[in-house]
Every structure is written in structure tokens, then in C-alpha cells.
Design an enzyme around this catalytic site. Structure first.
Site, PDB file in Angstrom:
ATOM      1  CD  GLU A  11      -2.978   0.120   2.443  1.00  0.00           C
ATOM      2  OE1 GLU A  11      -4.040  -0.486   2.277  1.00  0.00           O
ATOM      3  OE2 GLU A  11      -2.512   0.379   3.575  1.00  0.00           O
ATOM      4  CB  CYS A  63       0.234  36.926   8.358  1.00  0.00           C
ATOM      5  SG  CYS A  63       0.180  38.149   7.068  1.00  0.00           S
TER       6      CYS A  63
HETATM    7  N1  LLP Z   1      -1.620   2.796   4.194  1.00  0.00           N
HETATM    8  C1  LLP Z   1      -2.104   3.422   5.274  1.00  0.00           C
HETATM    9  C2  LLP Z   1      -3.140   2.783   6.075  1.00  0.00           C
HETATM   10  C3  LLP Z   1      -1.624   4.698   5.614  1.00  0.00           C
HETATM   11  O1  LLP Z   1      -2.102   5.311   6.690  1.00  0.00           O
HETATM   12  C4  LLP Z   1      -0.639   5.316   4.803  1.00  0.00           C
HETATM   13  C5  LLP Z   1      -0.129   6.639   5.129  1.00  0.00           C
HETATM   14  C6  LLP Z   1      -0.167   4.614   3.674  1.00  0.00           C
HETATM   15  C7  LLP Z   1      -0.673   3.347   3.415  1.00  0.00           C
HETATM   16  C8  LLP Z   1       0.882   5.176   2.759  1.00  0.00           C
HETATM   17  O2  LLP Z   1       2.099   5.380   3.406  1.00  0.00           O
HETATM   18  P1  LLP Z   1       3.358   5.919   2.563  1.00  0.00           P
HETATM   19  O3  LLP Z   1       3.780   4.816   1.616  1.00  0.00           O
HETATM   20  O4  LLP Z   1       2.922   7.129   1.846  1.00  0.00           O
HETATM   21  O5  LLP Z   1       4.391   6.187   3.603  1.00  0.00           O
HETATM   22  N2  LLP Z   1       1.440  13.449   5.882  1.00  0.00           N
HETATM   23  C9  LLP Z   1       2.617  12.690   6.266  1.00  0.00           C
HETATM   24  C10 LLP Z   1       2.493  11.231   5.911  1.00  0.00           C
HETATM   25  C11 LLP Z   1       1.288  10.578   6.542  1.00  0.00           C
HETATM   26  C12 LLP Z   1       1.133   9.142   6.126  1.00  0.00           C
HETATM   27  C13 LLP Z   1      -0.235   8.663   6.445  1.00  0.00           C
HETATM   28  N3  LLP Z   1      -0.520   7.307   6.125  1.00  0.00           N
HETATM   29  C14 LLP Z   1       3.842  13.318   5.592  1.00  0.00           C
HETATM   30  O6  LLP Z   1       3.695  14.292   4.890  1.00  0.00           O
HETATM   31  O7  LLP Z   1       4.957  12.843   5.790  1.00  0.00           O
END
Ligand code: LLP
Length: 432
Positions: free
Chosen positions: A291, A362
């Protein structure tokens, strides 16, 4: 090459993105603008698809975690590349449906699905719900029974792994708003409740330990714990669950100091652990779902800005302000995330100017980075921040009433608008 192969410098000394001159892009589409090299996104999808197939077998499926970057065309790209998707809200589901994404390949996530979300997802024929908690199980079961359907589900399990990444993006700990911990016995409880519930069929388990993780070890540990739990379920409940979703989380190279992960090799390493564990516990290899979000889209992106003020405060620092900031990229303000930045119209000059990159909002915390070495800037220069494809547009806001930038897709040297720039009229559109 600058950090990734598709970022380079041409004969005019301009940054190029996927071979396209970034200064031309800034002229054509204005700034700030998100630029995405679609070839890179497709390439990453293929790496995941092929590695999943090679190491886990033909039925393995990588899902695109669409929270990383969500707009209609992105779902079309994911569909075209044979991916499934992870959607986490009614809005993501709606966008996927508008894009014509095959509903049976959608996994519906989230720790607090509303009744409306559940009904909408069932209207759409979403293939799999990833059920987070007991109340949700009851709600999904009740809605499915009302409709006379059987909804396929996975259960979100917390394996109790600390992946050593930023605290805000850890999700696999026992102390988490997500899922059901094996350690507390709650995971086994919800497995039993699911097996007994009407209107749902329990296909397997899901875990996701966190994001921007470079070591394989926490993934391997989580996978081993999950396989052992599958074996426990077999012993206690007499059922062999057929699917295991290992979540996302592999890291991405943002600066020269970050490693470049070999994603295919990483998937191979995780597969070796999963297979060894299955053998040890004498259970068949489940269908494996991956995922990834960030690692599919982050590197493809860059954000182009125009430099405004250059303020040098003797004995303190140099503030270089741009025409965007935390509303289009909140990641430095939230997580102190490091990026690579450069002056796109003089990219071949040495990066000898130490700058604090400030946005136009700001508040003092509106920064894109500190201690960043860039070419000496002047008002009117185009500043590029690289590797902004993930969790930038997706997390953008209209703070200070700034319209959101457009998303421009590049494919084989040609640019097209995937999301148009917001206008001031868009901003007042919902106001009564
Ligand atoms: N599956 C689930 C259940 C998740 O909660 C997430 C990410 C992913 C897959 C994908 O994870 P990735 O491969 O993108 O690491 N806003 C934060 C990242 C939050 C990730 C949330 N969940 C940032 O900007 O670093």
C-alpha cells in the site's frame, strides 16, 4: 542529475523536470505550481507491480495510497497501471468513482468511517473495507445486512512496532488511534467478532507501521508478527485467512543526504521474511497486498515559486520569501521535513547562498526550510523545491486566502493541466 534522474540542468543553465525546462513551465503556468513527471509515477507503479508479482506471486496487488496525492487523473493513472487504491474518505472515494476507478479494486480505510461513508462505499460497490474497530464492524455489518449483501473486509491490526520515523507519522504502535493491538488481546477479539458477524466476510488482516521509513527491519518485524498472528487465528478459530495487507511506508530520497531505496529489492527482502514465517508456522502464503503512497509519487514532483524579497539580517540569517509556502507545503512546519531547493533559472551556478526559505503567510513558522544552500537569489527568480509529489497538494490549504496552485502533469516532454489553478472566485464560491 539533482537528487533524482529526472531533475537535471540544460544548456541554458535551467532546471529541467523530465526533460522539460522548468523556467518555461513557470512562464506558461505561473507560480506557484506543482509539476509532476507522470513517467516517474508510472515507472514506480511498474516497479511495485512487477516486484510484488515476482516475489509474492501473480495474485499480489499493490494499492496506491491515494491520500499522498489525490485528483481525478491520478486515479486514472493508477487504474491504467493495474494498481488497486487505498481510499480513506468519502471525498477520495468520490474522486476515484469520478475517474472511473474499478470499485472492486478499492480498499476503504480510515479509523472513523461515518455512516454516510459506509453507505456511499457500499453504493459504489467498494471491494474491501479495512475495518478499524468494533463499533465500525457493527455498523458495516448492519448496513450490509440491510442491503442483503456480504461485504468483504480486512481488519486493521497494530503489530506493536516502532519504526523510528517522525512521531506524527508512526501508526503501528499499541498506543495508536488506529486498529486493534495483538498485545492487548483486542485483535483476537475483533477477529472472533468478525467471524461471527453477519453481512461481512473476513478475508484477512491489514497493518501499516508508519511512513518515510528507510530500514527494512521494522517491516520485516511487522510481517513476522502478522504471519504469527494468522497462525494463532488458525489455531484458535480454525480458519485460514487468505489475505495480508502489509501497508505502505517505504521512504523517499528528498536530499543528497538520503539513501535511494531499491524498492524491488526491498519488496524481495520483505517477501523472504514473509515466506520463511509462513513455512515456520506451516500456513499457506496469503495473498499479499502492498500500500505505498509516498514512494509512488513524491519523487515525481517539484514545486515552482517566484522569489520575492531577499532579506539579509546581519549576524542572523537570510530570508528568501516566495509566493507560496505552508498552504501549498505544510511539511516543514509540521514535521521539519528537509527538501532540496534551487534557483531554476541559474541552476548551474554554485549553491553558495545559505537561505531560510519563507512563505508569504502572516506567521513566522511559515517556512519551507532552513539552512538551505541555493544560488544567490534576486526578486523574480524561479525557485524550485524538489520531491514535492507526496503530501503537498494533498495537504494544501487556503490559509491566508491563498488559492491552491495548479497541478501540471508532464508526459514524454509534453505538459498538461491536471488540476487548474484556483481563482479568487473559487475561494468565495461556498460563502453565502
Ligand atoms: N496505508 C495506510 C493505512 C496509511 O495510513 C498510509 C499513510 C499509507 C498506506 C501510505 O504510506 P506511505 O507509503 O505514503 O508512507 N502526511 C505525512 C504522511 C502521513 C502518512 C499517512 N498514512 C507526511 O507528509 O509525511
Amino acid at each position: 542529475m539533482i537528487v533524482h534522474e529526472h531533475f537535471d540542468v540544460n544548456d541554458q543553465g535551467h532546471l529541467t523536470i523530465g526533460g522539460v525546462d522548468a523556467v518555461d513551465l513557470a512562464k506558461t503556468y505561473g507560480t506557484p505550481a506543482y509539476i509532476l513527471d507522470e513517467n516517474v509515477i508510472r515507472q514506480q507503479c511498474r516497479i511495485y507491480r512487477e516486484a510484488a508479482k515476482a516475489h509474492f506471486g501473480a495474485d499480489a496487488l499493490p494499492l496506491y495510497a491515494s491520500k499522498a496525492l489525490c485528483f481525478t487523473e491520478m486515479y486514472r493513472i493508477a487504474a491504467d497501471e493495474g494498481m488497486g487504491v487505498d481510499c480513506v474518505s468519502g471525498g477520495e472515494l468520490y474522486t476515484a468513482r469520478k475517474a472511473g476507478f474499478p470499485a472492486e479494486r478499492i480498499y476503504f480505510h480510515g479509523n472513523n468511517k461515518t455512516d454516510r461513508d459506509i453507505a456511499d462505499a457500499m453504493d459504489m460497490g467498494v471491494g474491501t473495507f479495512v475495518v478499524d474497530n468494533a463499533e465500525e464492524l457493527a455498523a458495516v455489518s448492519a448496513e450490509a445486512c440491510r442491503r442483503g449483501i456480504t461485504q468483504r473486509i480486512l481488519l486493521r491490526i497494530t503489530p506493536g512496532i516502532d519504526p523510528h520515523t517522525h512521531r506524527a507519522i508512526v501508526t503501528g504502535n499499541v498506543d495508536s488511534k488506529f486498529g486493534n493491538a495483538i498485545a492487548t488481546g483486542q485483535a483476537m477479539q475483533i477477529v472472533k467478532a468478525s467471524l461471527a458477524a453477519e453481512g461481512v466476510s473476513l478475508a484477512g488482516l491489514h497493518c501499516h507501521i508508519g511512513s518515510q521509513i528507510f530500514d527494512i527491519e521494522p517491516f520485516a518485524d511487522a510481517a513476522a508478527i502478522m504471519v504469527a498472528f494468522l497462525a494463532d487465528i488458525q489455531k484458535e478459530c480454525g480458519v485460514v485467512l487468505s489475505e495480508l495487507n502489509l501497508g505502505g511506508g517505504l521512504g523517499v530520497r528528498y536530499t543528497e543526504h538520503d539513501r535511494q531505496i531499491d524498492y524491488a529489492a526491498a519488496i524481495g527482502d520483505i517477501a523472504a521474511i514473509v515466506k520463511a514465517q509462513c513455512k515456520q508456522h506451516a500456513i499457506p502464503l496469503p495473498r499479499i497486498i502492498l500500500e505505498p503512497g509516498r514512494s509512488l509519487v513524491a519523487a515525481a514532483g517539484a514545486t515552482l515559486y517566484t522569489v520575492g524579497s531577499v532579506k539579509e539580517i546581519p549576524e542572523f540569517r537570510n530570508y528568501v520569501s516566495v509566493d507560496g509556502g505552508m498552504p501549498d507545503n505544510p511539511r516543514y512546519a509540521l514535521y521539519q521535513s528537509r527538501y532540496t531547493a534551487l534557483i531554476a533559472n541559474r541552476a548551474s551556478e554554485p549553491a553558495t547562498y545559505r537561505a531560510t526559505l519563507a512563505g508569504r503567510c502572516c506567521e513566522s513558522g511559515d517556512l519551507l526550510g532552513e539552512d538551505m544552500d541555493i544560488q544567490k537569489p534576486v526578486r523574480g527568480d524561479v525557485l524550485a523545491v524538489l520531491v514535492t509529489g507526496a503530501y503537498n497538494y494533498a495537504m494544501a490549504s487556503n490559509y491566508n486566502r491563498l488559492p491552491r496552485p495548479p497541478v501540471i502533469l508532464l508526459r514524454d516532454g509534453k505538459a498538461r493541466i491536471a488540476v487548474r489553478r484556483e481563482t479568487f472566485e473559487d475561494l468565495t464560491d461556498h460563502d453565502q
